[in-house]
Design an enzyme around this catalytic site. Sequence first.
Site, mmCIF file in Angstrom:
data_model
loop_
_atom_site.group_PDB
_atom_site.id
_atom_site.type_symbol
_atom_site.label_atom_id
_atom_site.label_comp_id
_atom_site.label_asym_id
_atom_site.label_seq_id
_atom_site.Cartn_x
_atom_site.Cartn_y
_atom_site.Cartn_z
ATOM 1 N N GLY A 224 0.649 -1.042 0.607
ATOM 2 C CA GLY A 224 0.186 0.389 -0.553
ATOM 3 C C GLY A 224 0.816 1.188 0.022
ATOM 4 N N CYS A 225 0.252 2.247 -0.050
ATOM 5 C CA CYS A 225 0.303 3.954 -0.556
ATOM 6 C C CYS A 225 1.440 4.292 0.567
ATOM 7 C CB CYS A 225 0.228 4.666 -0.659
ATOM 8 S SG CYS A 225 -1.460 5.064 -0.551
ATOM 9 N N TYR A 226 0.816 4.022 1.739
ATOM 10 C CA TYR A 226 0.826 4.646 3.390
ATOM 11 C C TYR A 226 1.938 3.599 3.939
ATOM 12 C CZ TYR A 226 -2.678 7.483 4.735
ATOM 13 O OH TYR A 226 -3.671 8.932 4.366
ATOM 14 N N THR B 41 4.181 1.594 2.318
ATOM 15 C CA THR B 41 5.254 1.797 1.636
ATOM 16 C C THR B 41 6.097 3.144 2.192
ATOM 17 O OG1 THR B 41 4.861 0.852 0.033
ATOM 18 C CG2 THR B 41 6.652 1.995 -0.767
ATOM 19 N N ALA B 42 5.919 4.601 1.645
ATOM 20 C CA ALA B 42 6.677 5.455 2.733
ATOM 21 C C ALA B 42 6.916 5.063 4.336
ATOM 22 C CB ALA B 42 5.307 6.506 2.925
#
Length: 344
Positions: free
Chosen positions: A148-150, A152-153
């Site tokens: 997911g995006c969150y 990954t960061a």
Amino acid sequence: MIKVGIVGGTGYTGVELLRLLAQHPEANVDVITSRSEAGQAVADMYPNLRGHYDLRFTEPDADRLAACDVVFFATPHGVAHSLAGEILDKGGRVIDLSADFRIRDPELWAKWYGQPHGAPELLKEAVYGLPEVNREKIKQARLIAAPGCYPTAVQLATIPLLEAGLVSADDIIADCKSGVSGAGRGASVGSLLCESSESMMAYAVAGHRHLPEIQQGLEEAAQSDVGLTFVPHLTPMIRGIHATVYTQLLDDAEVDLQTLFEKRYANEPFVDVMPAGSHPATRSVKGVNMCRISIHRPQNGKRVVVLSVIDNLVKGASGQAIQNMNLMFGLPEATGLNQVALMP
């Protein structure tokens, strides 16, 4: 040439796959499906793709999809459970951009996604597609769960500290902001311009679906349980994730944090450890498959603050999925992903 199929091509991650694959020298999109838009030309729905695709959306068909070398699922959660298994049984390979195979515990997945897991037998085979951690496994995989995006960061910001055993794993805070495209393309009141513009708000403070995914990855890095507070915010921009991660150095930890991160990511084509004192901006990664990171130690104290920015639709979704495809097929990892970020 890699023959590509895309299931669920009408959302933001689907069109982002199409945009990036249009510039990929070793891939060709052969099939794109949508039950609701079957028969419509892709370029009619997305005029930015005019001149790049002469494709129409079709109904999903397992045989036709399995004839592709790889199939991307850009679908809502739960859709890939049955169809992915059929494609794998017929000899295909799958990269799933939803959360269907990210969490290894099917009961935990069911708790957070509100439905029984539809393919628990595939979870042992699924490889979590964070190349900076699982590169060698990705190369051999048939089924990849794109992060997911969150997650990954946050993971890229935190993993070096946990791997080195430098910070307390009991108290990690991830304060994250996302652009509105993270909510998807479906119509909803919260995504309306009048609702989201010139305003910012936290949401899902009691628990967000990405929490167990982030925790799972951080616990692997720490080799221990992790105490994580994750608070997402909706911010008035279209693209981007900004994660600010707070951790606490252990009493006996003595290290040059800048050097630690530079060494950890020295050979990673899509992680940019910025010079000491930098403050990365989301616009610096707009449209590209890059995570930019900076490390701070305010007043030279025990608190470590890591800033991490990505484009939620690229490194947080479709670009990372293509990065995984490149690894699966033995291509240079950056193939088709060397765009320059858009500014302003």
